[in-house]
Design an enzyme around this catalytic site. Structure first.
Site, short mmCIF file in Angstrom:
data_model
loop_
_atom_site.label_atom_id
_atom_site.label_comp_id
_atom_site.label_asym_id
_atom_site.label_seq_id
_atom_site.Cartn_x
_atom_site.Cartn_y
_atom_site.Cartn_z
N ASP A 291 -27.74 -5.97 -71.24
CA ASP A 291 -26.58 -6.75 -71.24
C ASP A 291 -25.87 -6.57 -72.52
O ASP A 291 -26.44 -6.68 -73.82
CB ASP A 291 -26.71 -8.11 -71.07
CG ASP A 291 -25.47 -8.90 -70.99
OD1 ASP A 291 -24.45 -8.52 -71.40
OD2 ASP A 291 -25.59 -10.06 -70.32
N THR B 79 -30.61 -14.74 -69.27
CA THR B 79 -31.47 -14.67 -70.22
C THR B 79 -32.50 -15.47 -70.45
O THR B 79 -33.65 -15.25 -70.73
CB THR B 79 -30.51 -14.39 -71.41
OG1 THR B 79 -29.29 -13.40 -71.20
CG2 THR B 79 -31.51 -14.19 -72.83
N ASN C 296 -30.59 -22.75 -61.30
CA ASN C 296 -30.32 -23.32 -62.63
C ASN C 296 -29.37 -24.44 -62.41
O ASN C 296 -28.57 -24.53 -61.74
CB ASN C 296 -30.19 -22.29 -63.75
CG ASN C 296 -31.41 -21.56 -64.42
OD1 ASN C 296 -32.34 -21.88 -64.32
ND2 ASN C 296 -31.09 -20.27 -64.80
#
Length: 340
Positions: free
Chosen positions: A63, A40, A272
């Site tokens: 989602d 997100t 990430n």
């Protein structure tokens, strides 16, 4: 590009998502990966960067957790709404498990089932739900139909965790099956059911079986058309998001193989939550974790040498709100340089 100078290997692909911003023909961008890897945050940040170079951007969350509202600190729903502080970035959150009855009602008020009391209550829903995935397929088709009628230049999908991400690829087949079943029902029992429905006030929205068939056919055509666009690398790409751990890397590889088998373009991976401890850092846990991450990063670079691999740092605070998202988004287009 200026960031190219930061890459020592002349043949290495730029470690940013700049190529996606530069590809003006793109219409659909999917962002997906395992749960908890920052999908997100990445999709919101990518949409922010796209809003700088495109006339209009729509960010859609499929989602069920619906984190867009949390990320921007603004409530979104099933209707597209401008993101606060932007003039050309809108967002919406849809429930991929939206009910068939809502779709049949076409947004009208819920009506009493005209078949109730005849021992046939909920028959149409039962028929539809007997086909695996049809509920999600029709919901998705309805959203795509809405999106088609809107004039957004590019649409970014913040998808559900990996297992559900690729369901849209099966939608044309699912809807074909649904259409075949309804067609069979209509041909066998159409006149009788239309007569019964007529005496009971019809389906929600005053429809009959022919109207239902027409709606299904329209949805199928929409899905078929969009599915063709999904397989066009000039119009569609998929951004994989992961972290430098075994399970996440495994999921990413499985997803890329599946995307490739369906003919969906993917050439970018965002990694990430990377640690960049200083050389004299006394934190043993930090150094041990960095050592593990480095191992998987090397595997990612070896496996996906023809991908744009973006390395994003683990931050000390949550990325929530417009300002923090904008700051995070800059690192998607300018390679992160860790402090010495």
């Amino acid at each position: 590009m200026s960031s190219t100078a930061l890459i020592h290997d002349d043949e290495a692909l730029e470690p940013t998502l700049q190529s996606i911003l530069d590809q003006k023909t793109l219409r659909w961008i999917f962002v997906g990966g395992k749960g908890g890897v920052g999908k997100t945050t990445t999709s919101c940040s990518l949409a922010i960067q796209l809003s700088k170079v495109r006339k209009s951007v729509l960010l859609i969350s499929t989602d069920p957790a619906h984190n867009l509202s949390d990320a921007f600190g603004q409530k979104f729903g099933k209707e597209a709404r401008l993101v606060d502080g932007f003039t050309n970035l809108s967002a919406m959150e849809i429930d991929p498990n939206g009910s068939i009855q809502d779709l049949l009602a076409s947004g009208g008020e819920a009506q009493e089932d005209p078949l109730a009391g005849l021992g046939m209550g909920g028959m149409m829903q039962d028929l539809a739900f007997s086909i695996p995935g049809v509920d999600e397929a029709m919901s998705f088709a309805e959203v795509l139909k809405q999106v088609k009628s809107l004039s957004y230049e590019v649409i970014v999908f913040d998808t559900a965790p990996t297992g559900h991400t690729l369901r849209f690829l099966q939608f044309p087949t699912v809807l074909e099956k649904a259409l075949a079943k309804l067609s069979q029902l209509s041909s066998q029992f159409g006149p009788m059911l239309n007569s019964i429905l007529g005496s009971r006030g019809g389906l929600p929205g005053g429809q009959n079986l022919d109207d239902l068939m027409s709606k299904m056919e329209s949805l199928r055509e929409t899905i078929s058309e969009v599915n063709t666009q999904f397989k066009n690398p000039d119009m569609t790409t998929f951004v994989c998001v992961c972290i430098a751990e075994f399970l996440s890397l495994y999921e990413t590889e499985r997803m890329i193989q599946e995307l490739t088998s369906y003919g969906i373009d993917t050439h970018a991976i965002v990694v990430n939550q990377l640690l960049f401890p200083k050389k004299d850092n006394p934190c043993e846990q930090c150094n041990a974790r960095r050592k593990m991450q480095k191992k998987y990063l090397e595997q990612i670079e070896e496996l996906y040498e023809d991908f744009n691999v973006v390395r994003m740092p683990l931050l000390v605070e949550e990325v929530r709100g417009k300002e923090k998202l904008e700051k995070f988004s800059e690192m998607l287009v300018k390679p992160y340089v860790p402090p010495e």
